[in-house]
Motif scaffolding. Sequence first.
Motif, PDB file in Angstrom:
ATOM      1  N   GLY A   9      -0.193   5.629  11.800  1.00  0.00           N
ATOM      2  CA  GLY A   9      -1.571   5.347  11.442  1.00  0.00           C
ATOM      3  C   GLY A   9      -2.059   6.264  10.338  1.00  0.00           C
ATOM      4  O   GLY A   9      -1.382   7.226   9.950  1.00  0.00           O
ATOM      5  N   GLY A  10      -3.239   5.963   9.841  1.00  0.00           N
ATOM      6  CA  GLY A  10      -3.812   6.807   8.790  1.00  0.00           C
ATOM      7  C   GLY A  10      -4.963   6.114   8.112  1.00  0.00           C
ATOM      8  O   GLY A  10      -5.492   5.112   8.595  1.00  0.00           O
ATOM      9  N   LEU A  11      -5.343   6.680   6.981  1.00  0.00           N
ATOM     10  CA  LEU A  11      -6.445   6.160   6.173  1.00  0.00           C
ATOM     11  C   LEU A  11      -5.862   5.461   4.953  1.00  0.00           C
ATOM     12  O   LEU A  11      -5.022   6.027   4.247  1.00  0.00           O
ATOM     13  N   VAL A  12      -6.316   4.244   4.715  1.00  0.00           N
ATOM     14  CA  VAL A  12      -5.816   3.469   3.584  1.00  0.00           C
ATOM     15  C   VAL A  12      -6.966   2.662   3.002  1.00  0.00           C
ATOM     16  O   VAL A  12      -7.913   2.314   3.719  1.00  0.00           O
ATOM     17  N   GLN A  13      -6.882   2.376   1.731  1.00  0.00           N
ATOM     18  CA  GLN A  13      -7.900   1.546   1.098  1.00  0.00           C
ATOM     19  C   GLN A  13      -7.651   0.080   1.401  1.00  0.00           C
ATOM     20  O   GLN A  13      -6.511  -0.338   1.676  1.00  0.00           O
ATOM     21  N   ALA A  14      -8.711  -0.688   1.341  1.00  0.00           N
ATOM     22  CA  ALA A  14      -8.584  -2.129   1.540  1.00  0.00           C
ATOM     23  C   ALA A  14      -7.553  -2.701   0.567  1.00  0.00           C
ATOM     24  O   ALA A  14      -7.513  -2.321  -0.604  1.00  0.00           O
ATOM     25  N   GLY A  15      -6.718  -3.592   1.096  1.00  0.00           N
ATOM     26  CA  GLY A  15      -5.639  -4.148   0.299  1.00  0.00           C
ATOM     27  C   GLY A  15      -4.333  -3.398   0.426  1.00  0.00           C
ATOM     28  O   GLY A  15      -3.289  -3.894  -0.020  1.00  0.00           O
ATOM     29  N   GLY A  16      -4.393  -2.226   1.025  1.00  0.00           N
ATOM     30  CA  GLY A  16      -3.201  -1.407   1.178  1.00  0.00           C
ATOM     31  C   GLY A  16      -2.368  -1.796   2.384  1.00  0.00           C
ATOM     32  O   GLY A  16      -2.652  -2.786   3.074  1.00  0.00           O
ATOM     33  N   SER A  17      -1.334  -0.995   2.630  1.00  0.00           N
ATOM     34  CA  SER A  17      -0.382  -1.286   3.703  1.00  0.00           C
ATOM     35  C   SER A  17      -0.112  -0.040   4.538  1.00  0.00           C
ATOM     36  O   SER A  17      -0.199   1.092   4.038  1.00  0.00           O
ATOM     37  N   LEU A  18       0.233  -0.278   5.785  1.00  0.00           N
ATOM     38  CA  LEU A  18       0.710   0.765   6.683  1.00  0.00           C
ATOM     39  C   LEU A  18       1.797   0.154   7.558  1.00  0.00           C
ATOM     40  O   LEU A  18       1.764  -1.053   7.836  1.00  0.00           O
ATOM     41  N   ARG A  19       2.704   0.997   8.023  1.00  0.00           N
ATOM     42  CA  ARG A  19       3.676   0.546   9.007  1.00  0.00           C
ATOM     43  C   ARG A  19       3.567   1.421  10.243  1.00  0.00           C
ATOM     44  O   ARG A  19       3.779   2.638  10.183  1.00  0.00           O
ATOM     45  N   LEU A  20       3.223   0.791  11.346  1.00  0.00           N
ATOM     46  CA  LEU A  20       3.143   1.498  12.609  1.00  0.00           C
ATOM     47  C   LEU A  20       4.488   1.419  13.322  1.00  0.00           C
ATOM     48  O   LEU A  20       5.189   0.409  13.234  1.00  0.00           O
ATOM     49  N   PHE A  37      -1.813  -3.826  20.409  1.00  0.00           N
ATOM     50  CA  PHE A  37      -3.214  -4.094  20.673  1.00  0.00           C
ATOM     51  C   PHE A  37      -4.042  -3.160  19.804  1.00  0.00           C
ATOM     52  O   PHE A  37      -3.556  -2.146  19.314  1.00  0.00           O
ATOM     53  N   ARG A  38      -5.309  -3.495  19.635  1.00  0.00           N
ATOM     54  CA  ARG A  38      -6.195  -2.598  18.895  1.00  0.00           C
ATOM     55  C   ARG A  38      -7.581  -2.628  19.500  1.00  0.00           C
ATOM     56  O   ARG A  38      -7.999  -3.623  20.104  1.00  0.00           O
ATOM     57  N   GLN A  39      -8.274  -1.505  19.332  1.00  0.00           N
ATOM     58  CA  GLN A  39      -9.634  -1.408  19.817  1.00  0.00           C
ATOM     59  C   GLN A  39     -10.489  -0.726  18.759  1.00  0.00           C
ATOM     60  O   GLN A  39     -10.261   0.449  18.422  1.00  0.00           O
ATOM     61  N   ALA A  40     -11.454  -1.465  18.270  1.00  0.00           N
ATOM     62  CA  ALA A  40     -12.392  -0.923  17.295  1.00  0.00           C
ATOM     63  C   ALA A  40     -13.587  -0.340  18.042  1.00  0.00           C
ATOM     64  O   ALA A  40     -13.866  -0.730  19.188  1.00  0.00           O
ATOM     65  N   LEU A  86      -4.530  -4.945   4.151  1.00  0.00           N
ATOM     66  CA  LEU A  86      -5.450  -4.452   5.175  1.00  0.00           C
ATOM     67  C   LEU A  86      -6.901  -4.620   4.752  1.00  0.00           C
ATOM     68  O   LEU A  86      -7.251  -4.511   3.574  1.00  0.00           O
ATOM     69  N   LYS A  87      -7.733  -4.887   5.753  1.00  0.00           N
ATOM     70  CA  LYS A  87      -9.159  -5.102   5.555  1.00  0.00           C
ATOM     71  C   LYS A  87      -9.931  -4.055   6.355  1.00  0.00           C
ATOM     72  O   LYS A  87      -9.421  -3.555   7.369  1.00  0.00           O
ATOM     73  N   PRO A  88     -11.153  -3.760   5.970  1.00  0.00           N
ATOM     74  CA  PRO A  88     -11.954  -2.804   6.752  1.00  0.00           C
ATOM     75  C   PRO A  88     -12.063  -3.212   8.219  1.00  0.00           C
ATOM     76  O   PRO A  88     -12.104  -2.345   9.099  1.00  0.00           O
ATOM     77  N   GLU A  89     -12.076  -4.497   8.493  1.00  0.00           N
ATOM     78  CA  GLU A  89     -12.190  -4.957   9.886  1.00  0.00           C
ATOM     79  C   GLU A  89     -10.915  -4.721  10.694  1.00  0.00           C
ATOM     80  O   GLU A  89     -10.891  -4.952  11.911  1.00  0.00           O
TER      81      GLU A  89
END
Length: 129
Positions: A9-20, A37-40, A86-89
């Motif tokens: 996990g981490g901080l990324v800008q919208a449109g970016g990618s992460l691999r969990l 699963f995710r919880q906002a 990725l999106k802010p949501e």
Amino acid sequence: EVQLVESGGGLVQAGGSLRLSCAASGFTFDDYAIGWFRQAPGKEREGVSCISSSDGSIYYADSVKGRFTISSDNAKNTVYLQMNSLKPEDTAVYYCAADPRGYGCYILVSRGETEFGSWGQGTQVTVSS
């Protein structure tokens, strides 16, 4: 003892990618299903994706279809969630969970998250706009 450890996990800008990553110990991936699963903040936990080694089924929530890809490396006892566009949501704490009974993902998803008996501690994903 079954243990699941999420990372990536981490901080990324919208449109970016992460691999969990979800590293499992105490069991092998034969006949296991692994779910993400995710919880906002202020929201209920929701199922994002699932992969089952028993029947090869893969599930994605509509909100992530076409952007997220789940995969497994049985030799490493690790499941990955590649998250693109990725999106802010998508901001949330992401958890992986395991079910050892050999069910496919669609059965587990239809029954709900309580079908997954083992959970990791979660990893934070934050997507900035």
